[in-house]
Scaffold this motif. Structure first.
Motif, short mmCIF file in Angstrom:
data_model
loop_
_atom_site.label_atom_id
_atom_site.label_comp_id
_atom_site.label_asym_id
_atom_site.label_seq_id
_atom_site.Cartn_x
_atom_site.Cartn_y
_atom_site.Cartn_z
N GLU A 144 0.80 -1.23 0.00
CA GLU A 144 0.00 0.00 0.00
C GLU A 144 0.84 1.28 0.00
O GLU A 144 0.29 2.37 -0.18
N LEU A 145 2.14 1.17 0.18
CA LEU A 145 2.99 2.36 0.14
C LEU A 145 3.61 2.58 -1.23
O LEU A 145 4.15 3.65 -1.50
N THR A 146 3.55 1.57 -2.10
CA THR A 146 4.10 1.74 -3.44
C THR A 146 3.08 1.42 -4.53
O THR A 146 3.26 1.82 -5.68
N GLY A 147 2.03 0.69 -4.17
CA GLY A 147 1.05 0.27 -5.16
C GLY A 147 1.42 -1.00 -5.89
O GLY A 147 0.63 -1.51 -6.71
N GLU A 148 2.59 -1.57 -5.64
CA GLU A 148 3.03 -2.78 -6.33
C GLU A 148 2.30 -4.00 -5.78
O GLU A 148 2.02 -4.09 -4.59
N GLU A 149 2.00 -4.95 -6.68
CA GLU A 149 1.31 -6.17 -6.30
C GLU A 149 2.19 -7.38 -6.58
O GLU A 149 3.04 -7.35 -7.48
N PHE A 150 1.98 -8.45 -5.82
CA PHE A 150 2.75 -9.67 -6.02
C PHE A 150 1.95 -10.85 -5.48
O PHE A 150 1.04 -10.70 -4.66
N ASP A 151 2.28 -12.06 -5.95
CA ASP A 151 1.59 -13.27 -5.52
C ASP A 151 2.31 -13.90 -4.33
O ASP A 151 3.54 -13.81 -4.20
N PHE A 152 1.52 -14.56 -3.50
CA PHE A 152 2.05 -15.23 -2.32
C PHE A 152 1.22 -16.48 -2.09
O PHE A 152 0.00 -16.46 -2.24
N THR A 153 1.85 -17.61 -1.74
CA THR A 153 1.11 -18.85 -1.52
C THR A 153 1.21 -19.29 -0.07
O THR A 153 2.21 -19.02 0.62
N ALA A 154 0.17 -19.99 0.39
CA ALA A 154 0.15 -20.51 1.75
C ALA A 154 -0.75 -21.74 1.80
O ALA A 154 -1.72 -21.86 1.03
N ASP A 155 -0.43 -22.66 2.71
CA ASP A 155 -1.24 -23.86 2.88
C ASP A 155 -2.44 -23.60 3.79
O ASP A 155 -3.49 -24.22 3.64
N VAL A 156 -2.25 -22.71 4.77
CA VAL A 156 -3.32 -22.33 5.69
C VAL A 156 -3.36 -20.81 5.76
O VAL A 156 -2.31 -20.17 5.87
N ILE A 157 -4.55 -20.25 5.68
CA ILE A 157 -4.72 -18.80 5.81
C ILE A 157 -5.56 -18.54 7.05
O ILE A 157 -6.65 -19.11 7.22
N VAL A 158 -5.05 -17.70 7.93
CA VAL A 158 -5.73 -17.34 9.17
C VAL A 158 -6.27 -15.92 9.02
O VAL A 158 -5.50 -14.97 8.85
N ASN A 159 -7.58 -15.79 9.06
CA ASN A 159 -8.24 -14.49 8.88
C ASN A 159 -8.53 -13.88 10.24
O ASN A 159 -9.48 -14.26 10.92
N THR A 160 -7.71 -12.93 10.65
CA THR A 160 -7.89 -12.23 11.93
C THR A 160 -8.08 -10.74 11.68
O THR A 160 -7.45 -9.91 12.34
N THR A 161 -8.94 -10.41 10.74
CA THR A 161 -9.13 -9.00 10.37
C THR A 161 -10.26 -8.33 11.15
O THR A 161 -10.75 -7.28 10.77
N GLY A 162 -10.69 -8.94 12.24
CA GLY A 162 -11.64 -8.30 13.13
C GLY A 162 -12.99 -8.08 12.49
O GLY A 162 -13.58 -8.98 11.90
N ALA A 163 -13.48 -6.86 12.60
CA ALA A 163 -14.79 -6.53 12.05
C ALA A 163 -14.85 -6.69 10.54
O ALA A 163 -15.93 -6.74 9.95
N VAL B 89 -13.67 -9.35 8.88
CA VAL B 89 -13.52 -10.77 8.54
C VAL B 89 -14.36 -11.15 7.33
O VAL B 89 -13.88 -11.82 6.40
N ASP B 90 -15.62 -10.73 7.30
CA ASP B 90 -16.49 -11.09 6.18
C ASP B 90 -15.99 -10.48 4.87
O ASP B 90 -16.03 -11.12 3.82
N LEU B 91 -15.52 -9.24 4.94
CA LEU B 91 -15.02 -8.58 3.73
C LEU B 91 -13.74 -9.25 3.24
O LEU B 91 -13.52 -9.36 2.02
N THR B 92 -12.91 -9.70 4.15
CA THR B 92 -11.69 -10.41 3.75
C THR B 92 -12.05 -11.75 3.11
O THR B 92 -11.46 -12.14 2.09
N ASN B 93 -13.00 -12.46 3.69
CA ASN B 93 -13.44 -13.72 3.08
C ASN B 93 -14.03 -13.48 1.70
O ASN B 93 -13.82 -14.27 0.77
N GLU B 94 -14.76 -12.40 1.55
CA GLU B 94 -15.33 -12.06 0.24
C GLU B 94 -14.22 -11.84 -0.78
O GLU B 94 -14.32 -12.27 -1.93
N ALA B 95 -13.15 -11.15 -0.36
CA ALA B 95 -12.03 -10.91 -1.27
C ALA B 95 -11.37 -12.23 -1.68
O ALA B 95 -10.83 -12.34 -2.77
N MET B 96 -11.46 -13.23 -0.80
CA MET B 96 -10.87 -14.53 -1.12
C MET B 96 -11.85 -15.44 -1.86
O MET B 96 -11.56 -16.61 -2.09
N GLY B 97 -13.01 -14.88 -2.21
CA GLY B 97 -13.94 -15.62 -3.05
C GLY B 97 -14.97 -16.44 -2.32
O GLY B 97 -15.75 -17.17 -2.94
#
Length: 609
Positions: free
Chosen positions: A264-283, A285-293
């Protein structure tokens, strides 16, 4: 999902940023895979990151804004057992909270301190008949009935029982109205009793979050050694947001999923992989899950606001203790001193996630009313407000349940991995709920769930492990003074040393070594910061914006000490290590002014030099 700053607004325009890639982002891009990716840098996400790192798990964390900028930074600054949760029947949560409160007093003594708490009581048996119905229905029926001495005594006796094993605070005491007014002479004359007990407070939640984070990073370095060519096993970066997720697995393992991350400080994007994703985005959470499809409807947060007052009479009236009571609308509220300021809170109203969380004029009037409810002869004016803040509690969806009765407990929702021709996708664990007091226990629970997913066992317990600068922290005031005297140096007097100890705990020793390694001077605009300390923050604490220093690396904004001169001077110093040119420096000052005014009602008039 766009980035948000300290209070929920979009960050500064990325195109305005310049300079070399941040080391925290470099670590993610250099090795764009982790066994576990934690999304969300509030206290619960950071606590989980630390615990996983201590188990030797390859873990990464990203936070779209700054660490502890959301609900974690907008709390009532209390570490408490939650006596009022007894009324909701949340006995498990109260017991866990009391145990964790006592534990944090031991493992984080640099930031978590005992808090004497007094409840003014105006009746003896009021509420006895309505309390069972409120307990059973979790709703307020008709006009609120204040809780009388009988109910409060019953609740505090039960509350004390949860502290019987390993308790570190005294049991409650009752006082008659006459004795109560002798102790607190500004109280209403019709007070019949007071009940006094001990909880705890955290005066620097933002810095405690940083300590937890740095413990995790340190564990990651120790796991692989400084010279490992593959990089650290525990990496974290603020100002990195999750944009989307695909079913594409890690090409090397054929497992997990790919997420698209954005600096968010440069605008550059990149891919990242993970076996487990932990969603701790607080209020969010639903919006983050939506972004993940995968949309979810877990959350139903409520907004809580606070004000900070510079009111010497109110400070004196509190006599060093929290005043914790039920207002006329049945809402449990608080007034308590924090240094030379007084914190007043909090509201509890359903939040609209499409709107900014800000303290409204109506909430300020409510706070003035509640102060008058217990201290009727103390004048309070808007001019005495030095800071306001609001946040959205990460509560579960509650439909018809009134906000005050919504459970403060937490749960973990698991989403099955997607199976397709590309392989086995990532498991997603979403945290619903969670509170400051129980973050260590919650992180332990989440970590155990993650370990089960990846087939690993727990190696280290965090139950007795000191946090950051809490290790070796002096046990009493004589010990504090002895530590200060032992760490004074040429050009650093007792007051300056005390500021550093308060800000960093015993980690102040490392900061002092950095300060003493080159020429240093205090800023002209404050005696609480020096040039080299700002350089230390830039190098070691992931400062992304000027406002990060004012709100989350120090308490200067909270205490109403930010001036135009301070903005200019801090921006001048940070510009060198962070690579800001004149245009970026000016934008950072403007950004800080906007955030402080819009979200915290702090006016700083500054002619940008």
């Amino acid at each position: 999902m766009g980035p948000k700053d300290s209070a929920g607004r979009p960050s500064a325009t990325p195109a305005e940023k310049q300079g070399t890639e941040r080391s925290s982002v470099h670590q993610l891009r250099r090795r764009p895979h982790a066994k576990v990716l934690v999304v969300g840098g509030g206290i619960n996400g950071v606590g989980t990151f630390r615990d996983l790192a201590l188990q030797g798990v390859d873990v990464a964390l990203v936070e779209r804004g700054d660490y502890c900028q959301g609900a974690s930074g907008a709390s009532s600054h209390m570490i408490h057992g939650g006596i009022r949760y007894l009324e909701n029947g949340e006995f498990r949560l109260v017991q866990e909270s009391v145990v964790e409160r006592n534990r944090l007093l031991r493992i984080a003594p640099h930031y978590v301190k005992p808090l004497q708490t007094t409840i003014p009581i105006f009746s003896t048996f009021s509420g006895v008949l309505s309390a069972p119905l409120r307990f059973l229905t979790h709703k307020q029926q008709g006009k609120p009935k204040e809780r009388g001495a009988f109910l409060i005594k019953l609740g505090l006796s039960l509350y004390d029982s949860f502290s019987r094993d390993g308790g570190t605070v005294p049991r409650h005491q009752f006082r008659s109205g006459r004795r109560a007014r002798a102790e607190l002479p500004a109280l209403r004359p019709d007070v019949k009793y007071t009940a006094t007990y001990f909880d705890a407070s955290v005066h620097n939640p933002e810095r405690l979050t940083l300590d937890v984070l740095q413990d995790g990073e340190k564990a990651g370095r120790a796991a692989v050694g400084e010279g490992n060519a593959q990089g650290y096993t525990a990496r974290a970066s603020n100002y990195v947001s999750l944009q989307s997720m695909t079913g594409k697995p890690n090409p090397g393992t054929g497992r997990g999923s790919t997420v698209r991350l954005r600096d968010e400080l440069t605008g550059e994007e990149f891919d990242f992989t993970a076996d487990v994703i932990v969603n701790t985005t607080g209020a969010w959470v639903d919006l983050t899950n939506e972004a993940m499809g995968t949309a979810s409807t877990f959350m139903g947060g409520t907004k809580g606001s606070h004000i900070v007052l510079d009111n010497p009479a109110l400070l004196e009236a509190c006599r060093g203790r929290e005043i914790f009571f039920e207002h006329t609308d049945g809402r449990i509220v608080l007034i308590y001193p924090m240094g030379d300021r007084v914190l007043v809170g909090t509201t509890d109203v359903d939040a609209d996630m499409a709107e900014d969380a800000v303290c409204t004029d109506e909430e300020i009037e409510y706070f003035f009313e509640l102060i008058g409810h217990v201290f009727p002869d103390l004048p309070v004016t808007r001019e005495q407000i030095v800071y306001t803040f609001s946040g959205v509690r990460p509560l579960p969806r509650h439909d018809a349940t009134q906000p005050g009765f919504v459970s403060r407990d937490y749960r973990i929702e698991r989403r099955e991995p997607v199976q397709d021709g590309n392989g086995k996708g990532a498991v997603v664990l979403s945290l619903v709920g969670g509170k400051w007091t129980t973050f260590r226990a919650l992180a332990e629970h989440m970590t155990n769930d993650v370990l089960a997913e990846i087939g690993m066992g727990r190696q280290v317990s965090t139950a007795q492990l000191p946090i950051g600068g809490g290790a070796g922290f002096p046990a009493d005031e004589p010990g504090v003074q002895k530590w200060i005297k032992a760490h004074m140096a040429s050009g650093r007097d007792a007051d300056r040393t005390a500021v550093l100890l308060t800000r960093y705990g015993t980690r102040a020793q490392d900061v002092m070594e950095y300060l003493d390694a080159g020429p240093d001077r205090l800023l002209h605009s404050t005696r609480e910061l020096s040039v080299r300390e700002l350089e230390f923050m830039a190098a070691h604490e992931q400062v992304g914006h000027l406002v990060d220093v004012l709100i989350r690396r120090t308490s200067l904004a909270f205490r109403g000490l930010v001036t135009g001169e301070l903005l200019n001077e801090v921006a001048d110093v940070l510009a060198v290590p962070l690579g800001w040119n004149a245009a970026v420096r000016a934008a950072e000052i403007k950004h800080a002014q906007d955030v402080l005014q819009r979200f915290h009602r702090v006016e700083t008039h500054s002619l940008v030099a």
